[in-house]
Design a protein around this motif. Structure first.
Motif, mmCIF file in Angstrom:
data_model
loop_
_atom_site.group_PDB
_atom_site.id
_atom_site.type_symbol
_atom_site.label_atom_id
_atom_site.label_comp_id
_atom_site.label_asym_id
_atom_site.label_seq_id
_atom_site.Cartn_x
_atom_site.Cartn_y
_atom_site.Cartn_z
ATOM 1 N N HIS A 261 -88.640 -42.492 -55.864
ATOM 2 C CA HIS A 261 -87.660 -41.409 -55.839
ATOM 3 C C HIS A 261 -88.083 -40.173 -56.620
ATOM 4 N N LEU A 262 -88.870 -40.338 -57.679
ATOM 5 C CA LEU A 262 -89.137 -39.223 -58.584
ATOM 6 C C LEU A 262 -90.410 -39.489 -59.383
ATOM 7 N N GLY A 263 -90.878 -38.462 -60.045
ATOM 8 C CA GLY A 263 -92.058 -38.616 -60.885
ATOM 9 C C GLY A 263 -92.148 -37.518 -61.915
ATOM 10 N N TRP A 264 -93.081 -37.659 -62.838
ATOM 11 C CA TRP A 264 -93.272 -36.643 -63.865
ATOM 12 C C TRP A 264 -94.710 -36.636 -64.353
ATOM 13 N N GLN A 350 -87.025 -45.736 -73.891
ATOM 14 C CA GLN A 350 -86.818 -44.592 -73.011
ATOM 15 C C GLN A 350 -87.837 -44.554 -71.881
ATOM 16 N N TYR A 351 -89.105 -44.780 -72.191
ATOM 17 C CA TYR A 351 -90.113 -44.763 -71.130
ATOM 18 C C TYR A 351 -89.833 -45.838 -70.080
ATOM 19 N N TYR A 352 -89.403 -47.002 -70.522
ATOM 20 C CA TYR A 352 -89.084 -48.084 -69.580
ATOM 21 C C TYR A 352 -87.947 -47.668 -68.654
ATOM 22 N N ARG A 353 -86.913 -47.070 -69.214
ATOM 23 C CA ARG A 353 -85.784 -46.634 -68.388
ATOM 24 C C ARG A 353 -86.196 -45.525 -67.426
ATOM 25 N N LYS A 356 -87.575 -46.583 -64.125
ATOM 26 C CA LYS A 356 -86.661 -47.146 -63.131
ATOM 27 C C LYS A 356 -85.544 -46.186 -62.716
ATOM 28 N N ALA A 357 -85.616 -44.923 -63.156
ATOM 29 C CA ALA A 357 -84.597 -43.946 -62.773
ATOM 30 C C ALA A 357 -84.611 -43.735 -61.258
ATOM 31 N N ARG A 358 -83.427 -43.527 -60.686
ATOM 32 C CA ARG A 358 -83.304 -43.439 -59.225
ATOM 33 C C ARG A 358 -83.059 -42.024 -58.720
ATOM 34 N N ASP A 359 -82.600 -41.123 -59.566
ATOM 35 C CA ASP A 359 -82.361 -39.759 -59.111
ATOM 36 C C ASP A 359 -82.423 -38.818 -60.308
ATOM 37 N N PHE A 360 -82.318 -37.537 -60.037
ATOM 38 C CA PHE A 360 -82.496 -36.520 -61.066
ATOM 39 C C PHE A 360 -81.430 -36.635 -62.153
ATOM 40 N N ALA A 361 -80.194 -36.900 -61.765
ATOM 41 C CA ALA A 361 -79.121 -37.003 -62.757
ATOM 42 C C ALA A 361 -79.380 -38.159 -63.716
ATOM 43 N N GLU A 362 -79.783 -39.308 -63.178
ATOM 44 C CA GLU A 362 -80.064 -40.457 -64.034
ATOM 45 C C GLU A 362 -81.264 -40.179 -64.932
ATOM 46 N N TRP A 363 -82.282 -39.534 -64.391
ATOM 47 C CA TRP A 363 -83.472 -39.222 -65.175
ATOM 48 C C TRP A 363 -83.123 -38.308 -66.343
ATOM 49 N N GLN A 364 -82.315 -37.290 -66.091
ATOM 50 C CA GLN A 364 -81.920 -36.372 -67.166
ATOM 51 C C GLN A 364 -81.072 -37.069 -68.217
ATOM 52 N N MET A 369 -81.598 -39.298 -74.268
ATOM 53 C CA MET A 369 -81.737 -40.240 -75.381
ATOM 54 C C MET A 369 -82.501 -39.616 -76.544
ATOM 55 N N GLN A 370 -83.425 -38.714 -76.235
ATOM 56 C CA GLN A 370 -84.245 -38.011 -77.230
ATOM 57 C C GLN A 370 -85.021 -38.977 -78.119
ATOM 58 N N ALA A 371 -85.503 -40.044 -77.539
ATOM 59 C CA ALA A 371 -86.311 -40.999 -78.302
ATOM 60 C C ALA A 371 -87.800 -40.665 -78.227
#
Length: 683
Positions: A261-264, A350-353, A356-364, A369-371
């Protein structure tokens, strides 16, 4: 950056790519000894024709176990050394350099931080790091002939978390003030890395692409060998974890890349996240003044075990700590250090989560978390969203103080206890220009000029960097040169592999200084000057001056990036001329003859140079050549079509087998990398 700081970033783990083609490792891979209650792991590791592991497991924890086993096969040496650092035993395997690493771990109290922070992690994350540790232990047990430091294994999940506690502050520059204070000097006023740690990242939205495809380029710059070089992997679990990317040794998951779904991509940033305080001590030196009262300066004796030849000897050192953080005593006084994320280990969560993020809202929401206390994120997804996030954990500092200098340590008014919210960080989301980028530069050059953030909108106490790299100047010029036309795939790749230098930046200033030199009585310098006068400001291997320029301005480029006073241009030119005359007998040496990619039996020409978008940083070889060892490394080109399907290409500077010269995958990607070609990622 010194190796003892570099190795702090990540606990190292390994993987062997001696399997050719699509050889499969089908199994319930072996469980630990009977004394270990951890259950067997259901995992399958399949390597593609490039030796890249595709790790499939029933659970996420099973996959983490497979990551450890696969990685240990490729790079057990770096794994063992960095795990030794986590356990405070690096000196016993690396000697004096390792002992410095052990000292830093004691100073930051990394073990206690990791132990305390472990309980704050979710059960799923704890299961992940424990399974990863189990994989390391199983590999070490099954390959005991590779183990150099007895008693290091077994490790556990807490050790993996401690590794994250060690690496975080050094990633945003703690080594600079710490090194200065240990050397008896005042810390530098500027934030940022102690060496050329760069990266590039680009995202173009489908609405701006010529073919409607949203594209993300991952181009992180890291050393080409050692404990923080990239290692590629693809993971899948029945619990919905699907990700292709790369990690550093010691991370139980990919650290950048993409899922369906997404990447960075990540690039190093250099906000001011570190504060130094001078303490007021009493006559005994055992107490410090704080808010009008005297407090005991915490101290404890530690023993650094250091290898000297065949012996390992204990060396005593004293560690100090105040309410601010760790303390260094030198001839100038006692200095306490406080840094963003101090005491926090949730980065591993945070990296683990994010994986598995599914969309932009969840990723943001996960980013909030600012970890992860520092590093830019350039984002893209299947829906066509793009963004550049200047991610940093900004301390909530009081206004009106010189936060770049040494602060008074006798008042609580300057000892911040909280952080600014993530929503207030500089970020650009879905700009009308349709593109975002970062090349280790100020966030106020993240997209087209009409869509930029304003520096005046952010408080000076945040300490946001102001530096502009040559790479940022080049991508700004290259994107501007496209006007309003749609951006094709080839045009984007041309920008990524650009080898040019901006005439208004440090390279232009160097060029002007060289041409102003008085070369009377030095005909060889005059000849060099004439060559450089005709230089076309690119290192594309086509001009007769490219080799000479690449050598003559290398130190200039490095010091400019580190924001230090640049060295004298004449000295650099004289050194370059002398080397070329000695080793080549001429000054117009082609860049491809001078600058090489070497690995095992592979020896290839490399174009590009320091602080070019096609970044190549190197070290001198005995034959006078410069051999690349940093800069462009592992890269990904991720493409989401309009229907949301994803296609990925990647290339590694060497290959999947990080430190196994006998493997066919030790350098099999090097020819691709040298000619700027890609391989398919079978995601």
């Amino acid at each position: 950056m010194p190796r003892w700081f570099t190795a702090l970033f990540w606990t190292s783990i390994a993987v062997a790519a001696v399997v050719v083609g699509l050889a499969s490792w089908d199994a319930i891979l072996s469980s630990p000894p009977a004394a270990d209650p951890v259950r067997p792991r259901a995992v399958k590791i399949t390597r593609d024709e490039w030796g890249v592991p595709h790790i499939n497991g029933k659970t996420d924890a099973d996959v983490a176990y497979g990551i450890a086993m696969a990685q240990a096969q490729d790079d057990f040496r770096n794994l063992e050394e960095t795990l030794a650092a986590v356990r405070g035993r690096a000196g016993a395997i690396l000697g004096e350099g390792g002992a410095k690493l052990d000292f830093a771990g004691h100073l930051l109290d990394a073990t206690e931080v990791g132990e305390k922070g472990y309980a704050t992690l979710s059960p799923a994350t704890r299961a992940l790091v424990e399974a990863y540790a189990q994989g390391l232990n199983d590999y070490a047990r099954q390959n005991s002939q590779e183990v150099r430091l007895q008693g290091l294994f077994p490790v556990n999940g807490r050790d993996i978390v401690v590794g994250f506690a060690l690496r975080s502050p050094f990633f945003f520059g703690l080594d600079r003030p710490l090194s200065a204070l240990i050397d008896g000097k005042l810390p530098p006023r500027d934030a940022g890395p102690a060496d050329e740690r760069g990266s590039n990242a680009f995202a173009v939205a489908g609405q701006r692409s010529a073919d409607g495809v949203t594209r993300l380029i991952v181009n992180s710059h890291q050393p080409w060998e050692g404990p923080v070089t990239w290692w590629e992997l693809v993971v899948h679990s029945d619990e919905g974890w699907d990700f292709a990317g790369a990690n550093f040794p010691g991370a139980p998951y990919p650290l950048l890349g993409h899922n369906k779904h997404l990447g960075w991509a990540n690039t190093v940033n250099r906000p001011d996240l570190i504060d130094v305080y001078k303490l007021v001590l009493d006559e005994s030196g055992d107490r410090y003044r704080y808010d009008g009262q005297w407090r005991d300066l915490e101290s404890r004796r530690v023993w650094l075990r250091v290898k000297f030849g065949p012996l390992v000897l204990p060396i005593p050192r004293t560690i100090y700590r105040s309410v601010h953080g760790p303390v260094i005593k030198n001839d100038l006084g006692a200095f306490a250090i406080r840094y963003a994320g101090i005491g926090d280990v949730r980065q591993v969560e945070q990296y683990y989560r994010l994986n598995k993020a599914r969309d932009f809202a969840e990723w943001q929401a996960i980013m909030a978390m600012q970890a992860i206390p520092g590093t830019n994120f350039v984002y893209a997804d299947a829906k066509g969203h793009i963004g550049m996030f200047y991610n940093a954990l900004f301390p909530a500092r009081a206004a009106g103080f010189d936060w770049k200098g040494v602060l008074p340590g006798d008042t609580s008014k300057l000892v911040w206890q909280s952080y600014l919210p993530f929503a207030g960080n500089p970020h650009v989301i879905d700009p009308p220009a349709g593109w975002v980028a970062n090349s280790n530069n100020t966030p106020f050059l993240s997209t087209a000029p009409a869509n930029q953030l304003k520096r005046s909108d952010f408080p000076v106490e945040m300490g946001i960097e102001t530096y502009v790299t040559n790479r940022a100047q080049r991508y700004q010029a290259r994107f501007a040169g496209l006007g309003n036309q749609q951006i094709s795939r080839d045009q984007l790749l041309s920008i990524k592999f650009d080898k040019g230098y901006d005439r208004t930046g440090w390279a232009g200033r160097w060029w002007t200084e060289v041409l102003a030199l008085d070369t009377k009585g030095r005909p060889d310098l005059g000849q060099a000057q004439d060559l450089i006068r005709r230089w076309d400001f690119t290192l594309d291997c086509n001009g007769p001056a490219d080799g000479l320029v690449a050598l003559a301005f290398a130190q200039h480029a490095r010091f400019a990036y580190l924001q230090k006073p640049v060295p004298n241009a004449r000295a650099g030119l004289e050194e370059a001329v002398a080397l070329f005359k000695t080793h080549f007998g001429r000054l117009d040496v082609p860049l491809g003859d001078f600058q090489r990619l070497r690995r095992g039996k592979v020896d290839l020409p490399m174009c590009g140079g320091p602080d070019a978008l096609r970044a190549v940083i190197g070290t001198p070889a005995d034959d006078g050549r410069r051999v690349g060892n940093n800069g462009d490394g592992y890269m990904m080109l991720i493409e989401w079509a309009a229907d949301g399907t994803v296609r990925t290409n990647s290339v590694h500077h060497f290959g999947a087998a990080a430190s196994r010269p006998q493997s066919p995958h030790y350098a099999d990607q090097a020819p691709l990398f040298a000619r700027e070609a890609w391989k398919e990622v079978k995601f």
